[in-house]
Every structure is written in C-alpha cells, then in structure tokens.
Motif scaffolding. Structure first.
Motif, PDB file in Angstrom:
ATOM      1  N   UNK A 211       0.818  -1.213   0.000  1.00  0.00           N
ATOM      2  CA  UNK A 211       0.000   0.000   0.000  1.00  0.00           C
ATOM      3  C   UNK A 211       0.851   1.262   0.000  1.00  0.00           C
ATOM      4  N   UNK A 212       2.047   1.160   0.578  1.00  0.00           N
ATOM      5  CA  UNK A 212       2.944   2.320   0.644  1.00  0.00           C
ATOM      6  C   UNK A 212       3.924   2.368  -0.528  1.00  0.00           C
ATOM      7  N   UNK A 213       3.675   1.561  -1.543  1.00  0.00           N
ATOM      8  CA  UNK A 213       4.467   1.658  -2.765  1.00  0.00           C
ATOM      9  C   UNK A 213       5.665   0.752  -2.850  1.00  0.00           C
ATOM     10  N   UNK A 214       5.821  -0.205  -1.918  1.00  0.00           N
ATOM     11  CA  UNK A 214       6.931  -1.163  -1.977  1.00  0.00           C
ATOM     12  C   UNK A 214       6.386  -2.455  -2.586  1.00  0.00           C
ATOM     13  N   UNK A 215       6.754  -2.780  -3.819  1.00  0.00           N
ATOM     14  CA  UNK A 215       6.167  -3.947  -4.486  1.00  0.00           C
ATOM     15  C   UNK A 215       6.702  -5.270  -3.937  1.00  0.00           C
ATOM     16  N   UNK A 216       5.892  -6.292  -4.027  1.00  0.00           N
ATOM     17  CA  UNK A 216       6.262  -7.605  -3.515  1.00  0.00           C
ATOM     18  C   UNK A 216       7.508  -8.150  -4.203  1.00  0.00           C
ATOM     19  N   UNK A 217       7.695  -7.816  -5.478  1.00  0.00           N
ATOM     20  CA  UNK A 217       8.808  -8.427  -6.214  1.00  0.00           C
ATOM     21  C   UNK A 217      10.185  -7.916  -5.789  1.00  0.00           C
ATOM     22  N   UNK A 218      10.257  -6.923  -4.902  1.00  0.00           N
ATOM     23  CA  UNK A 218      11.561  -6.488  -4.380  1.00  0.00           C
ATOM     24  C   UNK A 218      11.758  -6.949  -2.938  1.00  0.00           C
ATOM     25  N   UNK A 219      10.831  -7.740  -2.425  1.00  0.00           N
ATOM     26  CA  UNK A 219      10.868  -8.135  -1.013  1.00  0.00           C
ATOM     27  C   UNK A 219      11.315  -9.583  -0.862  1.00  0.00           C
ATOM     28  N   UNK A 232       6.081 -21.649   8.845  1.00  0.00           N
ATOM     29  CA  UNK A 232       4.714 -21.127   8.750  1.00  0.00           C
ATOM     30  C   UNK A 232       4.724 -19.700   8.217  1.00  0.00           C
ATOM     31  N   UNK A 233       5.660 -18.901   8.696  1.00  0.00           N
ATOM     32  CA  UNK A 233       5.771 -17.524   8.225  1.00  0.00           C
ATOM     33  C   UNK A 233       6.206 -17.461   6.765  1.00  0.00           C
ATOM     34  N   UNK A 234       7.093 -18.377   6.382  1.00  0.00           N
ATOM     35  CA  UNK A 234       7.514 -18.449   4.984  1.00  0.00           C
ATOM     36  C   UNK A 234       6.328 -18.790   4.091  1.00  0.00           C
ATOM     37  N   UNK A 235       5.516 -19.735   4.510  1.00  0.00           N
ATOM     38  CA  UNK A 235       4.342 -20.121   3.724  1.00  0.00           C
ATOM     39  C   UNK A 235       3.407 -18.922   3.550  1.00  0.00           C
ATOM     40  N   UNK A 236       3.221 -18.148   4.607  1.00  0.00           N
ATOM     41  CA  UNK A 236       2.377 -16.951   4.512  1.00  0.00           C
ATOM     42  C   UNK A 236       2.951 -15.971   3.495  1.00  0.00           C
ATOM     43  N   UNK A 237       4.269 -15.787   3.520  1.00  0.00           N
ATOM     44  CA  UNK A 237       4.905 -14.879   2.559  1.00  0.00           C
ATOM     45  C   UNK A 237       4.732 -15.387   1.131  1.00  0.00           C
ATOM     46  N   UNK A 238       4.835 -16.703   0.941  1.00  0.00           N
ATOM     47  CA  UNK A 238       4.619 -17.287  -0.383  1.00  0.00           C
ATOM     48  C   UNK A 238       3.194 -17.032  -0.857  1.00  0.00           C
ATOM     49  N   UNK A 239       2.246 -17.163   0.044  1.00  0.00           N
ATOM     50  CA  UNK A 239       0.846 -16.894  -0.306  1.00  0.00           C
ATOM     51  C   UNK A 239       0.667 -15.458  -0.798  1.00  0.00           C
ATOM     52  N   UNK A 240       1.459 -14.561  -0.252  1.00  0.00           N
ATOM     53  CA  UNK A 240       1.384 -13.155  -0.653  1.00  0.00           C
ATOM     54  C   UNK A 240       2.092 -12.903  -1.981  1.00  0.00           C
ATOM     55  N   UNK A 241       2.903 -13.869  -2.427  1.00  0.00           N
ATOM     56  CA  UNK A 241       3.599 -13.728  -3.696  1.00  0.00           C
ATOM     57  C   UNK A 241       5.093 -13.512  -3.598  1.00  0.00           C
ATOM     58  N   UNK A 242       5.639 -13.539  -2.382  1.00  0.00           N
ATOM     59  CA  UNK A 242       7.088 -13.396  -2.206  1.00  0.00           C
ATOM     60  C   UNK A 242       7.797 -14.592  -2.834  1.00  0.00           C
ATOM     61  N   UNK A 243       8.885 -14.336  -3.558  1.00  0.00           N
ATOM     62  CA  UNK A 243       9.618 -15.420  -4.231  1.00  0.00           C
ATOM     63  C   UNK A 243      11.092 -15.490  -3.830  1.00  0.00           C
ATOM     64  N   UNK A 244      11.514 -14.677  -2.871  1.00  0.00           N
ATOM     65  CA  UNK A 244      12.882 -14.729  -2.365  1.00  0.00           C
ATOM     66  C   UNK A 244      12.845 -15.017  -0.875  1.00  0.00           C
ATOM     67  N   UNK A 245      13.492 -16.111  -0.475  1.00  0.00           N
ATOM     68  CA  UNK A 245      13.483 -16.523   0.926  1.00  0.00           C
ATOM     69  C   UNK A 245      14.919 -16.737   1.388  1.00  0.00           C
ATOM     70  N   UNK A 246      15.297 -16.084   2.481  1.00  0.00           N
ATOM     71  CA  UNK A 246      16.611 -16.279   3.069  1.00  0.00           C
ATOM     72  C   UNK A 246      16.603 -17.555   3.911  1.00  0.00           C
ATOM     73  N   UNK A 247      17.699 -18.277   3.872  1.00  0.00           N
ATOM     74  CA  UNK A 247      17.833 -19.474   4.704  1.00  0.00           C
ATOM     75  C   UNK A 247      19.313 -19.777   4.881  1.00  0.00           C
ATOM     76  N   UNK A 248      19.608 -20.566   5.885  1.00  0.00           N
ATOM     77  CA  UNK A 248      20.994 -20.884   6.223  1.00  0.00           C
ATOM     78  C   UNK A 248      21.192 -22.389   6.245  1.00  0.00           C
ATOM     79  N   UNK A 249      22.135 -22.863   5.481  1.00  0.00           N
ATOM     80  CA  UNK A 249      22.405 -24.306   5.414  1.00  0.00           C
ATOM     81  C   UNK A 249      22.633 -24.865   6.811  1.00  0.00           C
ATOM     82  N   UNK A 250      21.890 -25.905   7.112  1.00  0.00           N
ATOM     83  CA  UNK A 250      22.036 -26.531   8.420  1.00  0.00           C
ATOM     84  C   UNK A 250      21.418 -25.758   9.564  1.00  0.00           C
TER      85      UNK A 250
END
Length: 315
Positions: A211-219, A232-250
């Motif tokens: 709503x404040x002009x920050x598009x999902x594709x840069x998040x 669970x939070x990642x799944x919610x972000x995916x539902x919103x259309x987020x396609x970049x997820x940070x994660x750490x091996x192990x």
C-alpha cells in the motif's frame, strides 16, 4: 549424499503459490559470524563451493565489517578471491559503511548489502548509531554502489519484534523500507531477528508495504525459528507472492547483538517444504544435506536442521 526417493516428500503442487523460489543462502556469512572460534578460510571457501554445487545460485559470502566487530569474518579479503571461479553464482557481501564498500569493490564484488534496523534500540546495539544516523551513513554507500552498477540489498532487522522494545509498530518498518528504496536499494530483506512473527503478522506487514508503494517483487523474507514459526511464516509470505526466501544451510546462525535470537531457517527444511509443494528451487537436497553434515563436522557439533538430522541420521 544422494537422497533416496523414499526420503523425499510426496509432491502435491500448490496452485496458488509461486512456481519457483530463489533461496538467498546466508550460511557462510550470517551462519558463521557467531562462531566462538574463527573458521579457517579454506573451510569457508569449500563451504561456499559445496553450496554452489548443491544448486544454490545466491550465496552470501562474507562481510566487510571491521574485524573488531565481527572477528569471525576478518578474512574477507582472503576469502573472496577464492570464490572467483564460481561463474554464474551471485555472491553478495555485507558492507557496513563507505570503507566496507570500497574494500568490496576493490575485490570485484558485484552485489552488496547494507544492514539497517527498524528500531532505535537495535540500531544503537548493532550499529552504535541512532536509526536516522544509520540511514544517513547508508545513503552515500548505496548511491556509490548504484553508480558502480552494483546490485544492493537492504536488510531491515527487527521487523516483527525487538528484545528491548517489544512489538514493532508497522509504520516504523515501512518508513525504513521506503528510505532504503529511496536510496536505491534493489531488494529488501525483512528480518524477523528474534523469531517472534506469526503468519498473520507477516501478511499484514507485506500488505502495508504494498500500500505504501513497496512492491512484492523487491521483497525477501528472513525468518528465525526461535518459536518454531519460520516455515509457517515463509508459507504466509509465499501466499502473498514473495519469491525470495533467506535461509541458512544446516540452520546455522543467529544474531550476535540479539541474545534471544536462535538460528536462521534451515535451508534443508525450506527445500523439503518447497519440494513437497511442487515449487522449483534448483537445489539438490541430497547434496545440500551432505554439505551441512560436512560443515557440522568442521564445527564439531550436529546440525540443528531437522531435515539434515532426519536424512543423515545425525544424533
């Protein structure tokens, strides 16, 4: 390690989620910065190479912060040239200020990240500056990086909660995100630094940013698993259309300035879920698990990732 078919999730494609997710692997930087003893440079270099061989295409390599503050990453100048053979792999590095950017650019870095905070308390603890002072420091750094045609990621920590301030008002997070975008950041990573977010909280913040002009594709999203909510939070972000997820091996890492922060979302746990949803990542789960088992051996302790433990029978 080759993952047997019996140890792969049953694939039930989700029709309302992204077809592909880019995993922003942070294990080599965020994961190792908290180690009590320095990991040898050669081990770090092999770790990054193994991650790339497992199919990860964005691997945050190190940080050009002053060794006084993060001694575990004091070897950035030695490490980064050892990764020059990784063609086609994005190797972002953290730059805290102008000096850090100059050091990174001198070694040919083409992707950098700045690390901001959504709260005053964490800005003072992590950056030794007020929130506005820290943004003022980042502004010329981001602009110089963009002048050099370098991709810039803006981390925003404490987006969902702060150990000193408690719940963080949405408007604070939005203000910092917009400031980083106005500077020229190409991408934002929303950090749940102490792992207190829940799915509804995630969806509300993402909607307000839109709503404040920050598009999902840069998040991108960066969840910690302190309360077991990262997937669970990642799944919610995916539902919103987020396609970049940070994660750490192990599941390596946490935050040296937020003692209540436990490890990052484990890349293997994320890949297991995404594979089951039919979402492409390009990651070979068997090779990734083997890499985390190897790294755990280097560190002298088992991996905290549930998927790594299940597939490797670690105790």
């Amino acid at each position: 390690m080759t993952t047997p078919e019996s140890a792969l999730p049953m694939v039930v494609p989700a029709t309302d989620l992204p077809a592909r997710v880019r995993i922003h692997e942070v294990g080599a930087r965020d994961g190792l910065q908290n180690e009590k003893t320095a990991v040898p440079t050669s081990v770090k270099a092999e770790f990054v190479h193994r991650l790339a061989d497992a199919g990860l295409t964005t691997i945050e390599a190190t940080s050009f912060v002053h060794p006084k503050w993060v001694p575990q990453l004091a070897d950035a100048e030695d490490l980064f040239p050892q990764l020059a053979d990784l063609r086609g792999i994005a190797l972002p590095v953290l730059v805290p200020n102008q000096r850090g950017l100059d050091r990174a650019l001198a070694l040919g870095a083409r992707r950098v990240a700045v690390f901001a905070s959504a709260t005053e308390s964490f800005a003072k603890a992590n950056l030794n500056r007020s929130l506005d002072e820290s943004l003022a420091v980042f502004d010329p750094v981001v602009r110089q990086a963009k002048d050099a045609d370098v991709h810039v990621r803006g981390y925003v920590s404490m987006c969902f909660g702060d150990p000193w301030e408690g719940a963080v008002p949405f408007h604070q997070v939005v203000r910092v995100c917009k400031a980083l975008r106005d500077m020229g950041c190409d991408e934002l990573s929303l950090g749940d630094t102490i792992g207190v977010a829940t799915p509804g909280h995630v969806l509300e913040l993402l909607s307000l940013l839109n709503e404040e002009g920050v598009p999902t594709n840069v998040i991108g999203v960066h969840f910690h698993d302190t309360y077991g909510q990262a997937l669970a939070n990642t799944y919610a972000a995916l539902e919103h259309g987020v396609t970049t997820v940070d994660a750490s091996a192990g599941g390596l890492g946490g935050c040296p300035y937020a003692k209540s922060a436990t490890g990052n979302l484990a890349t293997e746990d994320l890949v297991w879920m995404l594979q089951g949803l039919g979402i492409e990542t390009g990651v070979d789960l068997g090779k990734l698990t083997a890499t985390s088992v190897w790294m755990a051996e280097q560190l002298g302790r088992p991996s905290p990732s549930r998927t790594v433990r299940a597939l490797s029978h670690q105790e």
